[in-house]
Design an enzyme around this catalytic site. Sequence first.
Site, PDB file in Angstrom:
ATOM      1  CG  ASP A 198      -2.064   0.961   1.145  1.00  0.00           C
ATOM      2  OD1 ASP A 198      -2.182   1.638   0.102  1.00  0.00           O
ATOM      3  OD2 ASP A 198      -2.851   1.037   2.099  1.00  0.00           O
ATOM      4  CG  ASP A 236      -3.273   3.944  -3.518  1.00  0.00           C
ATOM      5  OD1 ASP A 236      -4.181   3.111  -3.680  1.00  0.00           O
ATOM      6  OD2 ASP A 236      -3.347   4.875  -2.691  1.00  0.00           O
ATOM      7  CD  GLU A 237      -5.668  -0.752  -1.480  1.00  0.00           C
ATOM      8  OE1 GLU A 237      -5.364  -1.461  -0.495  1.00  0.00           O
ATOM      9  OE2 GLU A 237      -6.678  -0.029  -1.510  1.00  0.00           O
TER      10      GLU A 237
END
Length: 415
Positions: A27, A120-121
Amino acid sequence: MSRGPRSVGANRDWGRDDSRTPILHVDMDAFFAAVELIDRPELRGRPVIVGGQHRGVVLSATYEARAAGVHSAMPMAQARALCPQAIVIQPEHGRYREVSQSVMRILGEVTPVIEPLSIDEAFLDVSGARRRIGPPRLIAEQIRERIRTELKVVASVGVASTKFVAKLASSHAKPDGLLLIPDEASVPFLHSLPVGALWGVGERTQANLARLAIHTVADLANTPVGTLNRLLGNSAGGRLFDLSWGRDPRPVEPVRQEKSIGHEQTFAINLTGRAEMAAVLLDQAHRCAARLRAGDLVTAGVSIKVRFADFTTLTRSRALEAPTDVAHELYQAARALLAGVDVPAGGVRLLGVRCDALSDSATTVVQARLDDPGEERRDAERAMDAVRARYGVNALTAGSLLSVPATANRSGDLN
């Protein structure tokens, strides 16, 4: 930006045995803000907010801004009041996607068993990478170092035996950390957390549980499942009970089909002119079409979202005659939908386009018409994609898009 409940006093060391912890949750920390700081290193250490200058919501904030109470999805007016000294930066989603693709490339070099959750993860199953690289904790450390060194942004990583625990671990590792939860420590770790840490426990569910004095995951785990079912329903009660004991059999799924692709914008000054609105729709159609082509997808349905000055919000949708990834066709559908909307004198504060009913372009049959210029437009737009990929997202645009209002706050892609 993670906003899930965390236990401030949670143990940060649960052991070193990673023999049965093949799942990683990677993350990125304050991703949008971190990307902005790549080109603005002089702003490091200062409170930075990514979002609209005056309206819209916070998309990301540095930890210096978070210390003042700023968080994602907060109205910008409230964020500015909490942190008046913050530097506010307009979002540039094309740049975020570029860095995200680089992050996913690094993860893909570790294992093909990767499940992106958002820009983003991602989850990784590194079972097959152990012999080549080493144990999961070492893999996580190498991932963090590569992202930091090569991309100048920071990732936190959770390592665990299940996806649920790995995601919770990464949130407790932030900022800029790594947290391993050995398999045998999964239940003790979970039972140290507030009940709101469980997926699906929002404010309403939390209030219902509090009536039975259930405040922690341990409280819930020690409540008869029948009681939970009567309170929350059979599906939710049983699911939360399983999660409280660390039972999460879901595998990492390498392929996740997007359900929809969209883009919406909130404006600092309400739009009242139809020409301005049409220019915004054209810009959004191009952004959506580019994402469709990048994902080898086509859409069979287009919808628009319109929010007026009084915050009244409506949506309109229509099916397309044939699936497409051409911006012109998306724009024509969106503009026709907008033509059927009565815009009040106060104007429009938000406008968005969404593409749904997605399918794989390689397996979707598109019936061409003799007078259809779609293929020529598609070739032209693919050429534009190539130019932008080489020289940046702002290197080339349609001439008619020069009239897109400069006051627009691009508030984000919708998935």
